[in-house]
Design an enzyme around this catalytic site. Structure first.
Site, mmCIF file in Angstrom:
data_model
loop_
_atom_site.group_PDB
_atom_site.id
_atom_site.type_symbol
_atom_site.label_atom_id
_atom_site.label_comp_id
_atom_site.label_asym_id
_atom_site.label_seq_id
_atom_site.Cartn_x
_atom_site.Cartn_y
_atom_site.Cartn_z
ATOM 1 N N GLY A 192 19.777 45.908 69.356
ATOM 2 C CA GLY A 192 19.319 45.110 69.958
ATOM 3 C C GLY A 192 17.859 44.906 70.745
ATOM 4 N N ARG A 233 18.215 42.472 63.762
ATOM 5 C CA ARG A 233 17.270 41.925 64.919
ATOM 6 C C ARG A 233 15.803 42.614 63.881
ATOM 7 N NH1 ARG A 233 18.424 36.980 66.527
ATOM 8 N NH2 ARG A 233 20.354 38.087 67.763
ATOM 9 N N CYS A 246 26.473 15.721 60.587
ATOM 10 C CA CYS A 246 27.071 14.820 61.562
ATOM 11 C C CYS A 246 27.515 15.720 62.599
ATOM 12 C CB CYS A 246 28.062 14.270 60.846
ATOM 13 S SG CYS A 246 27.044 13.008 59.045
HETATM 14 C C1 LIG Z 1 25.477 43.364 66.026
HETATM 15 C C2 LIG Z 1 24.862 44.898 65.758
HETATM 16 C C3 LIG Z 1 23.686 45.654 65.342
HETATM 17 C C4 LIG Z 1 22.027 44.937 65.589
HETATM 18 O O1 LIG Z 1 22.288 44.156 66.470
HETATM 19 P P1 LIG Z 1 19.989 44.052 66.238
HETATM 20 O O2 LIG Z 1 20.429 43.202 67.637
HETATM 21 O O3 LIG Z 1 20.779 42.441 64.866
HETATM 22 O O4 LIG Z 1 19.281 44.978 66.274
HETATM 23 C C5 LIG Z 1 23.977 46.836 65.568
HETATM 24 N N1 LIG Z 1 25.029 47.519 66.541
HETATM 25 C C6 LIG Z 1 25.841 46.784 66.323
HETATM 26 C C7 LIG Z 1 27.916 47.183 66.612
HETATM 27 C C8 LIG Z 1 26.708 45.971 66.184
HETATM 28 O O5 LIG Z 1 27.196 44.767 66.513
#
Ligand SMILES: *Cc1c(COP(=O)(O)O)cnc(C)c1O
Length: 429
Positions: free
Chosen positions: A239, A289, A356
């Protein structure tokens, strides 16, 4: 920090001029910087060195085998959300024993496959799923390591489609029900081993506060689970956000001095380590991310300029099938011309693709350099949820992917051909 910058009037990825990439492989093409990924990985590992922390890269953010291999070679584990992702990880040389498997809808086939591969842990999201894994493990004469995803009910201050840790979301089990659920597993599901506990509150979180709040809120519960069930790990999810607005400038240390509010891997670690260390547990981190987002650009070409009654449109050769983030959750990407423009040569325009759909835009009402048809553009911070979310909608073959390492570039995914695009279709006699 990333390795994209103008040199001699042309945008480079490390030492490679992006014009060279376009000449060699065409557009649209995703261009990854190997050393951006590796330096961020090292920064994260270093920041968490004071505790027993392990990284499980979230494969869904960026699933090209070459990128997974790069990480696997450095001992990184993986956070997977499907049997397909586990298969990809193993193909790239990743170790299933370092994989956590999350997601609310695991199928029987996927559970059997993950069990037979010997993954580190299933991250379960409901009692029904736990019972199903217990049943399948029994059938296979196996014991499945499990953890439950706890919903801490914390607002991550991010877009509503990528908030996952509130009671409104489909994810996890409410914190108030966790202790009873762990006791039920211990009492009634002999083919499960309670190995840990997990949370993941959302994505593109740009401040430390929501993480601190969630960890503080759950720490007492985690402690109780450790005492009662001997769990060995707590995964605090992923996250951590990247810089989208300011991406190019954030390649320089100066930018960071002027943006002390922006989360860094260091500030994230420093805020959490004092809360995590006393627990004496293995801590899992699941960044997606943050490890790949700023590490790639999508290279595209401006095809036309169209001046409407109210707006100017720059039409490019990449669409929402290549990067869906703006259409899906109002994702923001900086767009820079590969050939540097004078600072005063700017225009307010929409940057749109050939698809489109009115939702097929990459930028709206954006002040940007006044690029001419034929010019190359780089859509910045396209390394996470970029190619991995792409499709062939409008019968557009999947883009190419290139990995740059210093002065070397390597194709890591050929552009899909039209034949490949339809090869699974069956034309009835
Ligand atoms: C998508 C996800 C992540 C990664 O999230 P980021 O925002 O890309 O770091 C980590 N753990 C779980 C369980 C996820 O679904």
């Amino acid at each position: 920090m990333h390795h994209f910058a103008y040199r001699n009037g042309s945008l480079h990825c490390e030492q490679i001029d992006l014009q060279e990439v376009a000449a060699a492989y065409g557009t649209p093409t995703f261009v990854y910087s190997k050393n951006t990924i590796l330096s961020d990985l090292e920064e994260l590992q270093l920041a968490f060195a004071p505790i027993d922390a392990h990284i499980a890269f979230a494969v869904k953010a960026c699933s090209n085998g070459a990128i997974l291999k790069l990480l696997a070679q450095r001992g990184v584990g993986f956070d997977i959300v499907s049997g397909g992702e586990l298969w990809r990880v193993i193909r790239a040389g990743g170790n299933p024993a370092l994989c956590t498997y999350a997601g609310v809808g695991k199928s029987e086939t996927e559970i059997r496959y993950a069990l037979s591969c010997g993954i580190y842990c299933f991250i379960c999201e409901s009692e029904g799923e736990l019972r199903e894994i217990d049943r399948l493990a029994a059938e296979m004469g196996n014991v499945a390591p499990v953890a439950v995803r706890v919903n801490p009910n914390v607002d991550a201050h991010t877009h509503k489609y990528i908030t996952t840790g509130t009671q409104e979301n489909k994810f996890g089990v409410d914190a108030s029900r966790i202790e009873a659920l762990y006791s039920t597993v211990a009492a009634e599901m002999p083919h499960l081993k309670l190995r840990g506990v997990q949370m993941h509150i959302g994505s593109q979180i740009t401040e430390t506060e929501p993480f601190v709040k969630a960890v503080k809120k759950l720490a007492p519960l985690v402690q109780k689970l450790k005492a009662a069930h001997g769990i060995e790990f707590w995964s605090i999810g992923g996250g951590v956000g990247v810089v989208y607005d300011g991406c190019l400038a954030s390649g320089s240390p100066e930018w960071w001095k002027n943006h002390p509010e922006q989360i860094t891997l260091k500030s994230y670690a420093e805020a959490l380590i004092p809360l995590l260390k006393p627990l004496g547990l293995r801590i899992l981190l699941e960044p997606g991310r943050r490890l790949s987002g700023n590490a790639a650009v999508m290279l595209t070409r401006c095809l036309y300029e169209k001046k409407g009654e109210k707006k100017t449109f720059k039409i490019i050769d990449a669409g929402m099938n290549d990067i869906i983030r703006p259409a899906l959750y109002e994702g923001y990407h900086e767009i820079w011309p590969v050939r540097e423009h004078a600072a005063n040569d700017s225009v307010v325009a929409d940057v749109v693709g050939p698809i489109c759909e009115s939702g097929d835009f990459q930028a709206q009402n954006r002040s940007l350099p006044d690029v001419r048809p034929g010019e190359l553009l780089a859509e910045m911070s396209a390394g996470a949820y970029g190619f991995s979310m792409s499709s062939t909608y409008n019968s557009r073959p999947l883009a190419a992917e290139v990995l740059v390492d210093g002065a070397r570039m390597q194709l890591i995914r050929r552009r899909q051909t039209l034949e490949e695009m339809v090869e699974d279709e069956i034309l009835p006699e």
